[in-house]
Enzyme design. Sequence first.
Site, mmCIF file in Angstrom:
data_model
loop_
_atom_site.group_PDB
_atom_site.id
_atom_site.type_symbol
_atom_site.label_atom_id
_atom_site.label_comp_id
_atom_site.label_asym_id
_atom_site.label_seq_id
_atom_site.Cartn_x
_atom_site.Cartn_y
_atom_site.Cartn_z
ATOM 1 N N SER A 58 0.820 -1.212 0.000
ATOM 2 C CA SER A 58 0.000 0.000 0.000
ATOM 3 C C SER A 58 0.849 1.255 0.000
ATOM 4 C CB SER A 58 -0.982 0.009 1.174
ATOM 5 O OG SER A 58 -0.416 -0.506 2.315
ATOM 6 N N HIS A 93 -3.561 -3.834 -5.533
ATOM 7 C CA HIS A 93 -3.770 -3.332 -4.170
ATOM 8 C C HIS A 93 -5.213 -3.526 -3.732
ATOM 9 C CE1 HIS A 93 -3.782 0.256 -1.192
ATOM 10 N NE2 HIS A 93 -3.393 -0.846 -0.588
ATOM 11 N N GLU A 120 -6.859 -1.489 -6.676
ATOM 12 C CA GLU A 120 -6.063 -0.561 -7.481
ATOM 13 C C GLU A 120 -5.043 -1.386 -8.280
ATOM 14 O OE1 GLU A 120 -6.078 3.582 -4.875
ATOM 15 O OE2 GLU A 120 -4.588 2.068 -4.340
ATOM 16 N N ASN A 158 -5.111 6.276 -0.830
ATOM 17 C CA ASN A 158 -4.346 6.721 0.334
ATOM 18 C C ASN A 158 -3.795 8.132 0.165
ATOM 19 O OD1 ASN A 158 -4.798 4.667 2.097
ATOM 20 N ND2 ASN A 158 -3.057 3.443 1.412
HETATM 21 P P1 NAI Z 1 0.260 -9.352 8.195
HETATM 22 O O1 NAI Z 1 1.353 -9.030 9.145
HETATM 23 O O2 NAI Z 1 -1.108 -9.657 8.711
HETATM 24 O O3 NAI Z 1 0.709 -10.609 7.301
HETATM 25 C C1 NAI Z 1 1.966 -10.712 6.679
HETATM 26 C C2 NAI Z 1 2.273 -12.190 6.544
HETATM 27 O O4 NAI Z 1 3.412 -12.340 5.715
HETATM 28 C C3 NAI Z 1 2.612 -12.859 7.876
HETATM 29 O O5 NAI Z 1 1.839 -14.031 8.019
HETATM 30 C C4 NAI Z 1 4.104 -13.157 7.772
HETATM 31 O O6 NAI Z 1 4.462 -14.345 8.445
HETATM 32 C C5 NAI Z 1 4.269 -13.312 6.283
HETATM 33 N N1 NAI Z 1 5.611 -13.028 5.785
HETATM 34 C C6 NAI Z 1 6.434 -12.014 6.147
HETATM 35 N N2 NAI Z 1 7.561 -12.057 5.415
HETATM 36 C C7 NAI Z 1 7.451 -13.132 4.581
HETATM 37 C C8 NAI Z 1 8.295 -13.696 3.582
HETATM 38 N N3 NAI Z 1 9.469 -13.153 3.300
HETATM 39 N N4 NAI Z 1 7.850 -14.787 2.926
HETATM 40 C C9 NAI Z 1 6.668 -15.326 3.202
HETATM 41 N N5 NAI Z 1 5.817 -14.841 4.142
HETATM 42 C C10 NAI Z 1 6.213 -13.749 4.819
HETATM 43 O O7 NAI Z 1 0.232 -8.152 7.148
HETATM 44 P P2 NAI Z 1 -0.999 -7.651 6.243
HETATM 45 O O8 NAI Z 1 -1.747 -6.629 6.975
HETATM 46 O O9 NAI Z 1 -1.704 -8.826 5.693
HETATM 47 O O10 NAI Z 1 -0.208 -6.877 5.079
HETATM 48 C C11 NAI Z 1 0.484 -7.557 4.071
HETATM 49 C C12 NAI Z 1 0.760 -6.609 2.925
HETATM 50 O O11 NAI Z 1 -0.455 -6.043 2.445
HETATM 51 C C13 NAI Z 1 1.673 -5.430 3.258
HETATM 52 O O12 NAI Z 1 2.454 -5.133 2.134
HETATM 53 C C14 NAI Z 1 0.678 -4.315 3.533
HETATM 54 O O13 NAI Z 1 1.216 -3.022 3.323
HETATM 55 C C15 NAI Z 1 -0.387 -4.616 2.486
HETATM 56 N N6 NAI Z 1 -1.724 -4.103 2.768
HETATM 57 C C16 NAI Z 1 -2.258 -4.156 4.033
HETATM 58 C C17 NAI Z 1 -3.530 -3.688 4.280
HETATM 59 C C18 NAI Z 1 -4.127 -3.746 5.645
HETATM 60 O O14 NAI Z 1 -5.135 -3.054 5.884
HETATM 61 N N7 NAI Z 1 -3.585 -4.540 6.562
HETATM 62 C C19 NAI Z 1 -4.364 -3.112 3.196
HETATM 63 C C20 NAI Z 1 -3.739 -3.191 1.893
HETATM 64 C C21 NAI Z 1 -2.464 -3.624 1.713
#
Ligand code: NAI
Length: 505
Positions: free
Chosen positions: A123, A144, A156, A194
Amino acid sequence: MTALNTSARVAVIGAGAMGAGIAQVAAQAGHPVLLLDNRPGAAAQAIEGIGRQLGKRVDSGKLSVDARNATLANLQAVEAIEALADCDLIIEAIVENLEVKRTLFRQLEGICGEHCILASNTSSLSITSIAAQLERPQRLLGLHFFNPAPVMALVEIVSGLASDPALAECLYDTAKAWGKKPVHTRSTPGFIVNRVARPFYAESLRMLQEGAADCPTLDALMREAGGFAMGAFELTDLIGHDVNYAVTCSVFDAYYQDTRFLPSLIQKELVDGGRLGRKSGHGFYSYAEGAVRPQPAEINSAASVNVCIAEGNLGAAQALLSRLSEQGVEVIQRDGQGLLRVGDAVLALSDGRMACQRAKEDGLRNLILLDLAFDYSKAQRIAISYAAGIDPQALDQGVALLQRAGFKVSLLSDSPALAVLRTVAMLANEAADALLQGVASAADIDLAMRAGVNYPQGPLAWADAIGLAHVLKVLENLQAGYGEERYRPSLLLRRRVAEGRTFHD
Ligand code: NAI
């Protein structure tokens, strides 16, 4: 290029909140989906979680057993990245860190076929930058989703400098086939939502800081006059102040500290104090057991009014006149400058000047300024402001008139452009700059703000409805009043006004 066929194999990396949701969306659409996470067992646990969610929907009759089973049969947890070798689309939703994402995509290039489309759910990171060190940067795009991915319609489709336009079309069509509302955007900080949404938070925070009104009053105005689903304080309490403040800071820094995006000290203090909102039990409001939500402030009048005089056209507030007539108030129409007279009071839609300024400059005694309403024929509440020294009887008559029309009336201190008008003018201004800079089309910007953050209307269409000349005047007066760059009108807004065009023609 058309949408990916449902036989196309999709992988999602990162089984957190977003990855699990995206995997569910792709599986529901009929794709075989592999889910991978670097925490052992996390992908399988996420699929169990999806199963429980879908089970609840089956129990409540919203989903058939067959549909649930079909979705779950499409989902498979894997523990090694090599298992993704023959995937056609890989969506990454891992930790928000540029180097970690770059490393992952470089690794994927070595494992997957050349035809594979790589997508990031980032994001805040630049797609251009994530793709920079790849052998095939043209095959990486942003996809996105919004949280929660199975519920939020917007996606997006983000193109970086090297992204292949044909793949952007393919992802657009694919997202549509998945039941989403996709929009195209260039990889610029904040993409569409955003970035364009920043003033929604920033202007409420600033009004609070300047003592224009308290949180419940400003929130109620955004909902009941502005038509937004939530006000800025209740919404940031829900999002989490750490998250919302971090996004603001990241967009502010990415635009080289353009004061349009200036973060708020009030929000920083909440973050510093650990008052992160609902999740910590306290933000602008308390979420402690038994906490009582403070009520919005209202001003009431016992005066009786039966007649008013409308001089000229009230602009965006013109629908107020039919609402008054429907409530049995006699409305006498005359030529004039867009004023509504009742007793000794004069009411007018704000033009961005403070009431004290406008009263003096235009020679208007007992001036009461009206805020914008999304729909004056239905709004439950309206904000007013007036200059110090107003005759109390005139104020009473003005308030009584608005109450006769059925509005709850909330008083703001004498602030430029009041609450809703100021917020919408700034949202439209940011949207205009995004349009000017080729970030996205007018239609996609408006769709993004409706589908991504549930605005009642896209900011560009809203500005068209208010009248671009009025929006420009409001911003010019805000800029003059504050003496700040933050309120400078977009060049595109000026151009459209000079050309006599709207944003959509
Ligand atoms: P989260 O922390 O809930 O999940 C991330 C997951 O990725 C975790 O389960 C972690 O173990 C895993 N992970 C981390 N590094 C890794 C790797 N190298 N290889 C494999 N797995 C790995 O995070 P969330 O909130 O799901 O966000 C994920 C992405 O989505 C980020 O880039 C964030 O900016 C984006 N995003 C988040 C939103 C939100 O509202 N939380 C909305 C839109 C985009």
